[in-house]
Design a protein around this motif. Structure first.
Motif, PDB file in Angstrom:
ATOM      1  N   LYS A 187     -68.451  14.379 -42.510  1.00 16.18           N
ATOM      2  CA  LYS A 187     -69.304  14.877 -41.427  1.00 16.18           C
ATOM      3  C   LYS A 187     -68.494  15.653 -40.399  1.00 16.18           C
ATOM      4  CE  LYS A 187     -73.002  11.424 -41.617  1.00 16.18           C
ATOM      5  NZ  LYS A 187     -73.699  10.362 -40.858  1.00 16.18           N
ATOM      6  N   ASN A 199     -67.560  19.032 -41.946  1.00 14.15           N
ATOM      7  CA  ASN A 199     -68.726  19.923 -41.999  1.00 14.15           C
ATOM      8  C   ASN A 199     -69.077  20.460 -40.615  1.00 14.15           C
ATOM      9  OD1 ASN A 199     -68.976  19.606 -44.761  1.00 14.15           O
ATOM     10  ND2 ASN A 199     -70.470  17.948 -44.614  1.00 14.15           N
ATOM     11  N   ALA A 200     -68.927  19.614 -39.583  1.00 11.30           N
ATOM     12  CA  ALA A 200     -69.214  20.054 -38.215  1.00 11.30           C
ATOM     13  C   ALA A 200     -68.287  21.185 -37.799  1.00 11.30           C
ATOM     14  CB  ALA A 200     -69.083  18.878 -37.247  1.00 11.30           C
ATOM     15  N   ARG A 212     -66.725  23.309 -39.838  1.00  7.70           N
ATOM     16  CA  ARG A 212     -67.046  24.512 -40.614  1.00  7.70           C
ATOM     17  C   ARG A 212     -68.316  25.190 -40.103  1.00  7.70           C
ATOM     18  NH1 ARG A 212     -66.938  24.012 -46.859  1.00  7.70           N
ATOM     19  NH2 ARG A 212     -66.883  26.278 -46.549  1.00  7.70           N
ATOM     20  N   GLU A 213     -69.275  24.397 -39.627  1.00 10.48           N
ATOM     21  CA  GLU A 213     -70.527  24.973 -39.135  1.00 10.48           C
ATOM     22  C   GLU A 213     -70.363  25.663 -37.785  1.00 10.48           C
ATOM     23  OE1 GLU A 213     -73.166  21.679 -39.019  1.00 10.48           O
ATOM     24  OE2 GLU A 213     -73.363  21.529 -41.209  1.00 10.48           O
ATOM     25  N   ARG A 214     -69.483  25.116 -36.920  1.00  8.04           N
ATOM     26  CA  ARG A 214     -69.420  25.601 -35.553  1.00  8.04           C
ATOM     27  C   ARG A 214     -68.177  26.428 -35.229  1.00  8.04           C
ATOM     28  NH1 ARG A 214     -71.228  20.230 -34.494  1.00  8.04           N
ATOM     29  NH2 ARG A 214     -69.487  19.677 -33.148  1.00  8.04           N
ATOM     30  N   GLY A 236     -69.436  14.118 -36.443  1.00  2.82           N
ATOM     31  CA  GLY A 236     -69.772  15.533 -36.305  1.00  2.82           C
ATOM     32  C   GLY A 236     -69.165  16.159 -35.074  1.00  2.82           C
ATOM     33  N   ASN A 250     -72.086  15.103 -32.737  1.00  2.24           N
ATOM     34  CA  ASN A 250     -72.226  16.575 -32.716  1.00  2.24           C
ATOM     35  C   ASN A 250     -71.833  17.203 -31.383  1.00  2.24           C
ATOM     36  OD1 ASN A 250     -73.324  16.586 -35.411  1.00  2.24           O
ATOM     37  ND2 ASN A 250     -75.228  15.818 -34.517  1.00  2.24           N
TER      38      ASN A 250
END
Length: 221
Positions: free
Chosen positions: A7, A10-11, A13-15, A77, A97
Motif C-alpha cells: 500500500k 502504491n501510494a 507511485r500514484e502521487r 498509503g 493516505n
C-alpha cells in the motif's frame, strides 16, 4: 506487513510522478525506508522493547534523515516525499493516505503533557517546511501550505497558510479573511518564529550535553 508495504509503495507511485516502478520505489526512496524502519520500531515499542525501538528510530534517522518516534501512530498509503528533515513526535497520529514533504515537523510546544503532538486525519497534505505544534487535529483532506506554522485545529477540507497559519480556502472556495480588527500581529508572528527556533536550539543543546556527558564518562573510565 508485506500487504501494508504494498500500500505504501502504491501510494508513492500514484502521487509522485517521478516514481517509475515499484522496484525503484522499494530500493531508492528514503521516505519508504523510513516508514519500513518505523513499523519495526513501533512493533518493538508496543511490546515494551523501548531500547530496541529507540535504537531503530535513531538508525532510521541516521540512514534517511527522517526522525519518527516509535510511539507515533502512522497509517498506510503514506507518501513521505524527499523526507529530509521530517520530525514526527511520540504522540503524533498520521492517518491513511497522508502526504508529508521535506522539513515537516509534527511537534509539541513544550507546555503539554500526555497527548502533545498533532493528529492528521486521512488524506492530509503538509507542505515543505511546515511546523504543526501542539495536540490539535487537522481534519480529513486538509492542506497545510509550505512553511506555515500551525498552532491550532484546521477543519476538514480546508487550506491553511501563513505564520501563524489561517484558513484561506474551504472545500476549494476562497474565504474572505479581510478583517481589520483581526489582522495578523507582527509581534506575535515573530514570537512564534522565535519559539520554533528556541525549540530547535534546545534540542541541539540537549544532544550536545548528552555527548559531553558520555565523553566525560569515557575519560573518567
Amino acid at each position: 506487513m508485506f500487504k501494508g508495504l504494498r500500500k505504501d509503495i502504491n501510494a508513492i507511485r500514484e502521487r509522485d510522478p517521478a516514481a517509475r516502478s515499484a522496484l525503484e520505489v522499494l530500493l531508492l526512496y528514503s521516505g519508504l525506508h523510513a516508514l519500513m524502519i518505523y513499523r519495526v520500531a513501533h512493533w518493538c515499542y508496543l511490546h515494551r522493547l523501548f531500547f530496541a525501538a529507540r535504537f531503530l528510530s535513531q538508525l532510521g534517522k541516521w540512514l534517511t534523515g527522517v526522525e519518527i518516534h516509535p510511539g507515533a501512530t502512522i497509517g498506510r498509503g503514506i507518501l513521505i516525499d524527499h523526507g529530509s528533515g521530517i520530525v514526527i513526535g511520540e504522540t503524533a497520529v498520521v492517518g491513511d493516505n497522508c502526504t508529508l514533504y521535506q522539513g515537516v515537523t509534527l511537534g509539541g510546544t513544550g507546555k503539554d503533557t500526555g497527548k502533545r503532538h498533532p493528529t492528521l486525519e486521512d488524506g492530509v497534505l503538509v507542505g515543505a517546511g511546515a511546523k504543526l505544534l501542539g495536540p490539535f487535529t487537522v481534519g480529513a483532506g486538509a492542506k497545510v501550505a509550505a512553511n506555515a506554522v500551525v498552532l491550532g485545529p484546521i477543519p476538514a477540507g480546508c487550506t491553511a497558510v501563513g505564520i501563524p497559519a489561517r484558513v484561506v480556502r474551504r472545500d476549494g472556495k476562497k474565504i474572505d479573511n479581510l478583517d481589520h480588527r483581526h489582522m495578523p500581529d507582527p509581534v506575535a508572528q515573530e514570537m512564534c518564529r522565535m519559539g520554533v527556533q528556541i525549540q530547535r536550539l534546545e534540542k541541539q543543546l540537549r544532544l550536545l550535553e548528552e555527548e559531553l556527558a558520555e565523553t566525560r564518562r569515557r575519560t573518567s573510565a
